[in-house]
Design an enzyme around this catalytic site. Sequence first.
Site, PDB file in Angstrom:
ATOM      1  N   LYS A  13       0.834  -1.214   0.000  1.00 35.86           N
ATOM      2  CA  LYS A  13       0.000   0.000   0.000  1.00 35.86           C
ATOM      3  C   LYS A  13       0.868   1.262   0.000  1.00 35.86           C
ATOM      4  O   LYS A  13       0.660   2.160  -0.813  1.00 35.86           O
ATOM      5  CB  LYS A  13      -0.933   0.011   1.231  1.00 35.86           C
ATOM      6  CG  LYS A  13      -1.871  -1.188   1.313  1.00 35.86           C
ATOM      7  CD  LYS A  13      -2.786  -1.130   2.515  1.00 35.86           C
ATOM      8  CE  LYS A  13      -2.080  -1.228   3.851  1.00 35.86           C
ATOM      9  NZ  LYS A  13      -1.443  -2.524   4.131  1.00 35.86           N
ATOM     10  N   ARG A  88      -9.646   0.544   9.092  1.00 35.44           N
ATOM     11  CA  ARG A  88      -9.171  -0.811   9.362  1.00 35.44           C
ATOM     12  C   ARG A  88     -10.189  -1.615  10.157  1.00 35.44           C
ATOM     13  O   ARG A  88      -9.930  -2.780  10.458  1.00 35.44           O
ATOM     14  CB  ARG A  88      -7.888  -0.705  10.185  1.00 35.44           C
ATOM     15  CG  ARG A  88      -6.615  -1.207   9.519  1.00 35.44           C
ATOM     16  CD  ARG A  88      -5.514  -1.033  10.537  1.00 35.44           C
ATOM     17  NE  ARG A  88      -4.274  -1.642  10.189  1.00 35.44           N
ATOM     18  CZ  ARG A  88      -3.302  -1.054   9.511  1.00 35.44           C
ATOM     19  NH1 ARG A  88      -3.470   0.159   9.037  1.00 35.44           N
ATOM     20  NH2 ARG A  88      -2.159  -1.674   9.296  1.00 35.44           N
ATOM     21  N   ARG A 127      11.376  -5.591   5.089  1.00 38.11           N
ATOM     22  CA  ARG A 127      11.101  -4.164   4.836  1.00 38.11           C
ATOM     23  C   ARG A 127      12.095  -3.273   5.589  1.00 38.11           C
ATOM     24  O   ARG A 127      12.381  -3.472   6.747  1.00 38.11           O
ATOM     25  CB  ARG A 127       9.677  -3.823   5.275  1.00 38.11           C
ATOM     26  CG  ARG A 127       9.399  -2.316   5.259  1.00 38.11           C
ATOM     27  CD  ARG A 127       7.940  -1.986   5.219  1.00 38.11           C
ATOM     28  NE  ARG A 127       7.172  -2.549   6.302  1.00 38.11           N
ATOM     29  CZ  ARG A 127       5.826  -2.529   6.350  1.00 38.11           C
ATOM     30  NH1 ARG A 127       5.143  -1.981   5.367  1.00 38.11           N
ATOM     31  NH2 ARG A 127       5.180  -3.059   7.363  1.00 38.11           N
ATOM     32  N   ARG A 155      11.221  -1.110  11.051  1.00 36.39           N
ATOM     33  CA  ARG A 155      10.168  -0.747  11.998  1.00 36.39           C
ATOM     34  C   ARG A 155      10.145  -1.720  13.171  1.00 36.39           C
ATOM     35  O   ARG A 155      10.386  -2.901  12.993  1.00 36.39           O
ATOM     36  CB  ARG A 155       8.811  -0.768  11.286  1.00 36.39           C
ATOM     37  CG  ARG A 155       8.490   0.533  10.607  1.00 36.39           C
ATOM     38  CD  ARG A 155       7.315   0.440   9.677  1.00 36.39           C
ATOM     39  NE  ARG A 155       6.174  -0.303  10.208  1.00 36.39           N
ATOM     40  CZ  ARG A 155       5.033  -0.468   9.535  1.00 36.39           C
ATOM     41  NH1 ARG A 155       4.897   0.057   8.324  1.00 36.39           N
ATOM     42  NH2 ARG A 155       4.045  -1.143  10.062  1.00 36.39           N
ATOM     43  N   ARG A 166      -0.568  -9.037  13.342  1.00 37.11           N
ATOM     44  CA  ARG A 166      -1.201  -8.054  12.455  1.00 37.11           C
ATOM     45  C   ARG A 166      -2.005  -8.735  11.352  1.00 37.11           C
ATOM     46  O   ARG A 166      -3.069  -8.262  10.948  1.00 37.11           O
ATOM     47  CB  ARG A 166      -0.133  -7.133  11.853  1.00 37.11           C
ATOM     48  CG  ARG A 166       0.268  -6.043  12.835  1.00 37.11           C
ATOM     49  CD  ARG A 166       1.666  -5.562  12.624  1.00 37.11           C
ATOM     50  NE  ARG A 166       1.894  -4.929  11.356  1.00 37.11           N
ATOM     51  CZ  ARG A 166       3.087  -4.837  10.777  1.00 37.11           C
ATOM     52  NH1 ARG A 166       4.142  -5.356  11.354  1.00 37.11           N
ATOM     53  NH2 ARG A 166       3.222  -4.224   9.635  1.00 37.11           N
TER      54      ARG A 166
HETATM   55  P1  ADP Z   1       1.297  -1.894   7.519  1.00 34.20           P
HETATM   56  O1  ADP Z   1       1.719  -0.891   6.470  1.00 34.20           O
HETATM   57  O2  ADP Z   1       2.341  -2.909   7.792  1.00 34.20           O
HETATM   58  O3  ADP Z   1      -0.061  -2.446   7.225  1.00 34.20           O
HETATM   59  P2  ADP Z   1       0.739   0.426   9.111  1.00 34.20           P
HETATM   60  O4  ADP Z   1       1.937   1.278   8.989  1.00 34.20           O
HETATM   61  O5  ADP Z   1      -0.457   0.785   8.312  1.00 34.20           O
HETATM   62  O6  ADP Z   1       1.156  -1.091   8.878  1.00 34.20           O
HETATM   63  O7  ADP Z   1       0.280   0.355  10.630  1.00 34.20           O
HETATM   64  C1  ADP Z   1       1.182   0.029  11.655  1.00 34.20           C
HETATM   65  C2  ADP Z   1       0.427  -0.138  12.965  1.00 34.20           C
HETATM   66  O8  ADP Z   1      -0.214   1.117  13.309  1.00 34.20           O
HETATM   67  C3  ADP Z   1      -0.708  -1.144  12.973  1.00 34.20           C
HETATM   68  O9  ADP Z   1      -0.262  -2.472  13.241  1.00 34.20           O
HETATM   69  C4  ADP Z   1      -1.595  -0.608  14.097  1.00 34.20           C
HETATM   70  O10 ADP Z   1      -1.040  -0.898  15.362  1.00 34.20           O
HETATM   71  C5  ADP Z   1      -1.479   0.892  13.892  1.00 34.20           C
HETATM   72  N1  ADP Z   1      -2.520   1.410  12.980  1.00 34.20           N
HETATM   73  C6  ADP Z   1      -2.333   1.984  11.755  1.00 34.20           C
HETATM   74  N2  ADP Z   1      -3.499   2.340  11.207  1.00 34.20           N
HETATM   75  C7  ADP Z   1      -4.463   1.985  12.092  1.00 34.20           C
HETATM   76  C8  ADP Z   1      -5.877   2.063  12.100  1.00 34.20           C
HETATM   77  N3  ADP Z   1      -6.562   2.584  11.052  1.00 34.20           N
HETATM   78  N4  ADP Z   1      -6.537   1.584  13.185  1.00 34.20           N
HETATM   79  C9  ADP Z   1      -5.893   1.068  14.223  1.00 34.20           C
HETATM   80  N5  ADP Z   1      -4.559   0.940  14.292  1.00 34.20           N
HETATM   81  C10 ADP Z   1      -3.839   1.395  13.232  1.00 34.20           C
HETATM   82  P1  ADP Z   2       2.147  -1.896   3.185  1.00 32.86           P
HETATM   83  O1  ADP Z   2       2.144  -0.377   3.185  1.00 32.86           O
HETATM   84  O2  ADP Z   2       0.931  -2.474   2.524  1.00 32.86           O
HETATM   85  O3  ADP Z   2       2.377  -2.479   4.553  1.00 32.86           O
HETATM   86  P2  ADP Z   2       4.748  -1.660   1.819  1.00 32.86           P
HETATM   87  O4  ADP Z   2       4.497  -0.798   0.643  1.00 32.86           O
HETATM   88  O5  ADP Z   2       5.434  -1.051   2.986  1.00 32.86           O
HETATM   89  O6  ADP Z   2       3.374  -2.382   2.280  1.00 32.86           O
HETATM   90  O7  ADP Z   2       5.545  -2.943   1.320  1.00 32.86           O
HETATM   91  C1  ADP Z   2       5.989  -3.953   2.242  1.00 32.86           C
HETATM   92  C2  ADP Z   2       7.370  -4.462   1.815  1.00 32.86           C
HETATM   93  O8  ADP Z   2       7.232  -5.202   0.600  1.00 32.86           O
HETATM   94  C3  ADP Z   2       8.370  -3.342   1.530  1.00 32.86           C
HETATM   95  O9  ADP Z   2       9.639  -3.776   1.934  1.00 32.86           O
HETATM   96  C4  ADP Z   2       8.295  -3.163   0.000  1.00 32.86           C
HETATM   97  O10 ADP Z   2       9.546  -2.718  -0.543  1.00 32.86           O
HETATM   98  C5  ADP Z   2       7.979  -4.574  -0.466  1.00 32.86           C
HETATM   99  N1  ADP Z   2       7.111  -4.611  -1.651  1.00 32.86           N
HETATM  100  C6  ADP Z   2       6.132  -3.737  -2.000  1.00 32.86           C
HETATM  101  N2  ADP Z   2       5.533  -4.118  -3.156  1.00 32.86           N
HETATM  102  C7  ADP Z   2       6.147  -5.276  -3.524  1.00 32.86           C
HETATM  103  C8  ADP Z   2       5.992  -6.177  -4.632  1.00 32.86           C
HETATM  104  N3  ADP Z   2       5.071  -5.974  -5.588  1.00 32.86           N
HETATM  105  N4  ADP Z   2       6.797  -7.271  -4.677  1.00 32.86           N
HETATM  106  C9  ADP Z   2       7.731  -7.491  -3.717  1.00 32.86           C
HETATM  107  N5  ADP Z   2       7.933  -6.687  -2.660  1.00 32.86           N
HETATM  108  C10 ADP Z   2       7.163  -5.596  -2.553  1.00 32.86           C
END
Ligand code: ADP
Ligand code: ADP
Length: 213
Positions: A13, A88, A127, A155, A166
């Site tokens: 995302k 979420r 990541r 992270r 998660r």
């Molecule tokens: P990822 O990109 O790996 O999905 P995020 O960066 O979006 O993770 O979120 C990291 C953490 O922040 C989540 O595991 C949760 O603890 C918190 N978080 C983010 N967005 C929300 C939301 N909309 N509601 C509740 N918790 C959230």
């Molecule tokens: P999200 O915001 O949904 O948690 P990220 O954009 O942070 O996801 O991506 C999670 C990890 O996967 C990062 O290390 C990113 O570089 C990698 N990644 C993102 N898109 C792809 C893809 N299409 N194939 C392989 N790795 C990817």
Amino acid sequence: MRMILIGPPGAGKGTQAANLVDTYEIPHISSGDMLRAAVKAGTELGKVADRYMKAGDLVPDDVVIGMIIERIGADDCARGFMLDGFPRTQPQAAALDEALKKAGVDLDAVVLIEVPDELILDRITGRRSDPETGTIYHLKFKPPPPEVAGRVVQRKDDTAEACTARLSKYHRETAPVVPYYEARGILRRVDGVGAPDEVLLRLTAALKAPSAS
Ligand code: ADP
Ligand code: ADP
């Protein structure tokens, strides 16, 4: 364009939002980035959020809803926004609808990036991000260039344990939001498996296609 990117943790995302915001000229609003900034700044909100985030739990709805509704009311969102990581939960989706209704505007699209569970752990544990630019890298799939490699950070919640927590939260709390948008005809499903450039092409095509409503 008012849109939401939804998908499991590690679906891509953040990576795709960074690619898309330039095209649509709208702000990228990541609830995770906002919460991490609050934790870093040591604000009251950050102190509450930190405990939940470290464990891979969701931050309580009232905290996140207040933060996001305030953010989308800012001037730079007048032409639209790209929400990443919010809503979420079902209460978050309902609160967003209510705020948009009050403002007299509608959501244009909800994009679901689909990636099977078995690919998620690798994506999350590899990541890394550049603290100076915020660029997201991956040790295997998108290695940072040599001049950046020395400063990338991981992270706190990108451990195998927190990732499993998660992912199960995603299936239990976030996936049920998908049919809600599907029933309104604004959901677009995109296969998130394949190179990031390929996924971007699919995303762009899905956003251009006429909606099902
Ligand atoms: P990822 O990109 O790996 O999905 P995020 O960066 O979006 O993770 O979120 C990291 C953490 O922040 C989540 O595991 C949760 O603890 C918190 N978080 C983010 N967005 C929300 C939301 N909309 N509601 C509740 N918790 C959230
Ligand atoms: P999200 O915001 O949904 O948690 P990220 O954009 O942070 O996801 O991506 C999670 C990890 O996967 C990062 O290390 C990113 O570089 C990698 N990644 C993102 N898109 C792809 C893809 N299409 N194939 C392989 N790795 C990817």
